[in-house]
Design a protein around this motif. Structure first.
Motif, mmCIF file in Angstrom:
data_model
loop_
_atom_site.group_PDB
_atom_site.id
_atom_site.type_symbol
_atom_site.label_atom_id
_atom_site.label_comp_id
_atom_site.label_asym_id
_atom_site.label_seq_id
_atom_site.Cartn_x
_atom_site.Cartn_y
_atom_site.Cartn_z
ATOM 1 N N SER A 103 1.628 5.268 5.951
ATOM 2 C CA SER A 103 3.017 4.822 5.350
ATOM 3 C C SER A 103 3.769 5.749 6.090
ATOM 4 O O SER A 103 3.698 6.787 6.723
ATOM 5 C CB SER A 103 2.928 5.116 4.088
ATOM 6 O OG SER A 103 2.890 6.607 3.510
ATOM 7 N N CYS B 10 2.127 -6.752 1.331
ATOM 8 C CA CYS B 10 3.091 -8.047 0.824
ATOM 9 C C CYS B 10 2.601 -9.043 0.219
ATOM 10 O O CYS B 10 3.274 -9.787 -0.437
ATOM 11 C CB CYS B 10 4.023 -8.063 1.986
ATOM 12 S SG CYS B 10 4.909 -6.828 2.729
ATOM 13 N N PHE C 71 3.727 -2.136 13.146
ATOM 14 C CA PHE C 71 4.769 -1.817 12.233
ATOM 15 C C PHE C 71 4.432 -1.139 11.072
ATOM 16 O O PHE C 71 3.182 -1.485 10.472
ATOM 17 C CB PHE C 71 5.658 -3.204 11.889
ATOM 18 C CG PHE C 71 4.958 -4.269 11.460
ATOM 19 C CD1 PHE C 71 4.768 -4.326 10.015
ATOM 20 C CD2 PHE C 71 4.449 -5.297 12.166
ATOM 21 C CE1 PHE C 71 3.983 -5.597 9.436
ATOM 22 C CE2 PHE C 71 3.947 -6.425 11.425
ATOM 23 C CZ PHE C 71 3.422 -6.417 10.043
ATOM 24 N N ARG C 72 5.351 -0.496 10.370
ATOM 25 C CA ARG C 72 5.068 0.128 9.215
ATOM 26 C C ARG C 72 6.027 -0.215 8.190
ATOM 27 O O ARG C 72 7.096 -0.592 8.766
ATOM 28 C CB ARG C 72 5.175 1.782 9.290
ATOM 29 C CG ARG C 72 4.258 2.213 10.390
ATOM 30 C CD ARG C 72 2.553 2.070 10.268
ATOM 31 N NE ARG C 72 1.942 2.651 11.313
ATOM 32 C CZ ARG C 72 1.442 1.816 12.176
ATOM 33 N NH1 ARG C 72 1.806 0.451 12.137
ATOM 34 N NH2 ARG C 72 0.633 2.142 13.106
ATOM 35 N N MET C 73 6.001 -0.013 6.996
ATOM 36 C CA MET C 73 6.800 -0.675 5.832
ATOM 37 C C MET C 73 7.010 0.546 4.909
ATOM 38 O O MET C 73 6.031 0.814 4.473
ATOM 39 C CB MET C 73 6.554 -1.924 5.327
ATOM 40 C CG MET C 73 6.410 -2.946 6.487
ATOM 41 S SD MET C 73 5.768 -4.725 5.671
ATOM 42 C CE MET C 73 7.309 -5.089 4.723
ATOM 43 N N SER C 74 8.276 0.880 4.277
ATOM 44 C CA SER C 74 8.470 1.685 3.520
ATOM 45 C C SER C 74 7.659 1.505 2.131
ATOM 46 O O SER C 74 7.449 2.337 1.254
ATOM 47 C CB SER C 74 9.809 2.256 3.204
ATOM 48 O OG SER C 74 10.602 1.132 3.079
ATOM 49 N N GLU C 75 7.660 0.225 1.609
ATOM 50 C CA GLU C 75 7.245 -0.224 0.324
ATOM 51 C C GLU C 75 6.365 -1.064 0.349
ATOM 52 O O GLU C 75 5.916 -1.695 -0.784
ATOM 53 C CB GLU C 75 8.827 -0.961 -0.383
ATOM 54 C CG GLU C 75 9.765 -0.149 -0.431
ATOM 55 C CD GLU C 75 9.560 1.122 -1.442
ATOM 56 O OE1 GLU C 75 8.765 1.021 -2.376
ATOM 57 O OE2 GLU C 75 10.096 2.125 -1.240
ATOM 58 N N VAL D 264 0.285 -1.688 4.841
ATOM 59 C CA VAL D 264 -0.052 -2.457 6.280
ATOM 60 C C VAL D 264 -1.116 -1.762 6.985
ATOM 61 O O VAL D 264 -1.013 -0.697 7.487
ATOM 62 C CB VAL D 264 1.050 -2.439 7.156
ATOM 63 C CG1 VAL D 264 0.823 -3.440 8.274
ATOM 64 C CG2 VAL D 264 2.515 -3.118 6.435
#
Length: 389
Positions: free
Chosen positions: A2, A14, A354-358, A361
């Motif tokens: 993360s 997601c 890609f990485r996502m803050s919320e 992944v």
């Protein structure tokens, strides 16, 4: 991995709660469905009793292919005979509770099986049905057989690439399947878009994704140049610059990087040289420019050359093998590789880039054995009675 400062334990995918039926084989469709799985979807891979063709692709350890695992990790495996009434009936039961279906058969195959969009959307109007094919679902080329190397040739990509190889007329051999990965990624984006639209409309839809058009999207300059007369530089703009013990790639893509490079190689006066001062002139005299660069780089080792280029703010790299790239500390820092398992043991796969803050992944922990989840999934769907196998 993360983003910094996030408690990964609280993150969910997601697409958590989304159910995907993956009928696809080889690379493009499985890559798309693997992306959905990495984003939290439950992906059920429908396979024949012989298993998907990639299960036999090397490297194979104790009957398990890591190439298959790379494309299908995190999915569940269900074996069905789609040519039998029972198999088709099972699919229809599964579709009733599915959100997305991905298939990459030749156009017409799913219709002959009674599993086309029209038939299945009647059972589940919210179903998003993604078809991936070489040329699209309709048109004069629709039913032609196609794999990535064929599409590379048909799209003009191979000849465009060849035009950057001075003195050569025979196209390259194909071993890296851009068309599959690019098309699978476009299909993923289309599915995500259809899911967003479904939130508003309440309806699913059919997605028709073409490998040919996906490859055309890679030839950004060539699509424009093919419509107009454009002078080509005397030497390809991006290529290897010779060093004492190998080659480096130097990318001069802006005025700033051009000026920085001239400073690094000790030719600051070339910034105002009429041969190079303007981009159009620089392009026309690219061969002379790069001869000057190589007069500098040829005296240095690759390591020395990169040290000076990096210090001077010039985008550059050594030519590395994939194994060398995977060993880059940046890859470890990013958590770009995931340790996963199959029935033969552990291996590494590449995470999504890609990485996502919320959101979480990440690749799933395991690549399923053939038919590993058949009984559980069919029992849940009511296809087989509780307690039956």
């Amino acid at each position: 991995m993360s983003l910094a400062g996030n408690d990964e334990s609280r993150l969910t995918g997601c697409f958590a709660g989304l159910r995907v039926l993956d009928f696809s084989t080889t690379i493009a469709g499985p890559h798309c469905a693997r992306m959905l799985a990495d984003m939290g979807a439950e992906v059920i891979k429908i396979e024949s009793v012989e298993g998907e063709t990639m299960r036999t692709r090397p490297p194979v350890r104790h009957g398990c292919s890591t190439a298959f695992g790379q494309l299908n990790v995190g999915k569940k495996s269900v074996v069905l005979d789609l040519k039998s009434p029972d198999g088709v009936g099972a699919v229809r039961r599964l579709v009733a509770a599915a959100d997305v279906l991905v298939e990459n058969f030749r156009p017409g195959v799913m219709q002959r099986l009674g599993l086309d969009f029209a038939a299945l959307s009647a059972l589940n109007p919210r179903l998003i049905y993604c078809s991936i094919s070489g040329y699209g679902q309709t048109g004069p080329s629709a039913e032609l057989p196609a794999y990535a190397p064929v599409i590379h040739a048909a799209s003009g990509y191979d000849m465009a690439h060849l035009s950057y190889q001075p003195g050569r007329s025979r196209p390259d051999y194909c071993g890296i399947y851009h068309a599959d990965v690019v098309t699978g990624t476009y299909a993923f984006g289309a599915i995500a878009s259809a899911l967003y639209q479904r939130e508003r409309s309440g309806r699913g839809q059919h997605i028709d994704c073409s490998m040919l058009e996906s490859m055309l999207s890679l030839t950004l300059n060539e699509v424009q140049w093919s419509q107009f007369t454009v002078a080509q530089p005397s030497r390809p703009t991006f290529g290897p610059a010779a060093c004492r013990d190998g080659y480096v790639m130097i990318a001069i893509a802006s005025e700033k990087t051009f000026q920085n490079l001239m400073s690094v190689i000790g030719q600051a006066d070339w910034v105002d040289d009429p041969r190079f001062a303007k981009y159009s002139d620089r392009r026309a005299n690219w061969g002379a420019l790069m001869d000057g660069v190589e007069a500098w780089s040829g005296r240095l080792s690759v390591a020395e050359c990169l040290d000076r280029l990096n210090a001077g703010g010039v985008p550059s790299s050594a030519y590395r093998s994939v194994a060398e790239a995977l060993a880059d500390p940046q890859i470890a820092h990013r958590g770009a590789l995931a340790d996963v398992e199959d029935a033969a043991g552990s291996f590494k796969v590449v995470n999504l880039p890609f990485r996502m803050s919320e959101a979480r992944v990440a690749a799933g922990p395991r690549a399923a054995s053939l038919g590993e989840h058949t009984a559980d999934i069919l029992r849940e769907a009511g296809v087989i009675a509780p307690g039956k196998h």
